[in-house]
Scaffold this active site. Structure first.
Site, PDB file in Angstrom:
ATOM      1  CD  GLU A  54     122.550 120.340 127.807  1.00  0.00           C
ATOM      2  OE1 GLU A  54     122.477 119.031 127.667  1.00  0.00           O
ATOM      3  OE2 GLU A  54     122.249 121.088 128.637  1.00  0.00           O
ATOM      4  CE1 TYR A 136     118.194 117.177 127.842  1.00  0.00           C
ATOM      5  CE2 TYR A 136     120.039 117.140 126.815  1.00  0.00           C
ATOM      6  CZ  TYR A 136     119.405 117.552 127.388  1.00  0.00           C
ATOM      7  OH  TYR A 136     120.094 118.193 128.654  1.00  0.00           O
ATOM      8  CG  ASP A 154     117.326 114.434 131.230  1.00  0.00           C
ATOM      9  OD1 ASP A 154     116.249 115.021 131.836  1.00  0.00           O
ATOM     10  OD2 ASP A 154     118.695 114.346 131.893  1.00  0.00           O
TER      11      ASP A 154
END
Length: 361
Positions: A54, A136, A154
């Site tokens: 991520e 996020y 996102d």
DNA sequence: AATCCGTGGAT
DNA sequence: TATCCAAGGAT
């Protein structure tokens, strides 16, 4: 907790709201297989790998992340291993991927997690408090690695949601409305698969240009498709023009080594190894900021475009009679490829070596 | 809240 | 070639 059964049961979407149900059914068929991802319906992937992927994927394409993820997990298979690594090793391994504050925060985050016992927090709030993890990423890890219901927004989700509900308000003003709409379609079960499905949809079908509406699993729910103008969404505020700056990079060679410096942690290319440079300004700075006075000769110019300005770097070279301690780090020219230079300076180094080669040698 | 922070692929 | 833009975060 119902969390685990939700993750383990691939058919749990049957009672989800229609949009989520349709999307999850599509995901079960069409999910991209990625090195950091568990197949649809499987138990979650290792939180360390989810977190690492991520962070790497922030503002970065899947294609660019691929080999960096492989290299990082090979060298540092666990968060404890990464926490124990030397800063310079990690920064060097990140070289070329961009947004280097992510690498500095990655190290800080790994050490915080390792110091707390080596386990990542399994809820958004705890994740959000770690370095480099914002709204996020906290939501994404909570959903993907721990099966928590979280609203994961996102740029893909923004685009999909803006089209589904035909939200006219331009970004970034529309962010709260988009998040609210995303909340409204996020299911209680399989939140991680749902988040990844939204991102897959945005990456492969609901693309910024020429979306493939004909094969979209959400076509019957999409207001923008119904209106015939999906490409208009999300609306965006106009962006500022990109100024141009000029600078000089200094390639100083002595005894088969070149002088490198470490840039300050804050600012452009922070914390990275680099060639010495003078100021980056509107006017050509000439030899201002040279590491020492010498017979500098230009090897040519390197053009490089950053997010908010374009840079033209004049690369100048000189040969020194000896090395002075304290100027920086003298790096063997033959191993310059291993120095972990960011792309701008890798380009400059190639140019300098090419010019030096012509000079004789 | 607006600005700063990289890079490379797609169009 | 120029522009857009990507699984954003920190300040």
């Amino acid at each position: 907790m119902p969390v685990d059964s939700a993750v383990a049961n691939p058919i749990a979407y049957s009672t989800a709201p229609p949009i989520a149900a349709g999307l999850l059914a599509w995901y079960d068929r069409a999910a991209r297989r990625l090195p950091w991802r568990a197949p649809p319906g499987d138990p979650p992937a290792d939180p360390y790998r989810v977190w690492l992927s991520e962070v790497m994927l922030q503002q970065t394409t899947v294609a660019a992340v691929g080999r960096y993820f492989a290299e990082f997990t090979r060298r540092w298979p666990t968060v404890e291993a990464l926490a124990a690594a030397d800063d310079a090793e990690v920064m060097g391994a990140w070289a070329g991927l961009g947004y280097y504050a992510r690498a500095r925060n990655l190290i800080a985050c790994a050490r915080a997690v390792a110091a707390a016992g080596g386990r990542f927090p399994d809820e958004e709030a705890g994740l959000r408090a770690l370095p480099g993890i914002g709204d996020y990423t906290a939501a994404a890890i909570a959903a993907i690695a721990f099966g928590r219901r979280a609203v994961v927004v996102d740029a893909n989700v923004e685009r999909v949601v803006a089209r589904l509900f035909r939200i006219e308000t331009p970004l970034p003003v529309a962010k709260p409305a988009i998040r609210g709409a995303a909340d409204g379609i996020t299911p209680d079960m399989r939140a991680g698969d749902f988040a990844q499905a939204m991102m897959d949809l945005g990456a492969t079908i609901c693309t910024p240009k020429r979306p493939a509406c004909a094969i979209c699993p959400l076509i019957d729910h999409c207001a923008a498709f119904r209106a015939g103008d999906p490409e208009r969404f999300p609306a965006k505020a106009p962006k500022a023009a990109r100024p141009e700056r000029k600078g000089t990079a200094f390639w100083l060679e002595a005894e088969g080594a070149v002088l490198l410096v470490r840039r300050p942690d804050k600012g452009m290319l922070g914390g990275m190894r680099a060639l010495p440079t003078g100021p980056w300004t509107d006017a050509d700075p000439g030899l201002a900021g040279a590491p020492r006075s010498a017979a500098w000769r230009s090897a040519g110019k390197v053009a490089h475009v950053f997010t908010h300005f374009a840079l033209e770097l004049d690369v100048v070279t000189a040969v020194a009679s000896g090395r002075d301690a304290g100027e920086g780090e003298w790096w063997p020219v033959a191993r310059i490829g291993e120095a972990g230079l960011p792309t701008l300076f890798a380009k400059a180094a190639r140019l300098a070596q090419k010019a030096r080669g012509k000079d004789g040698e």
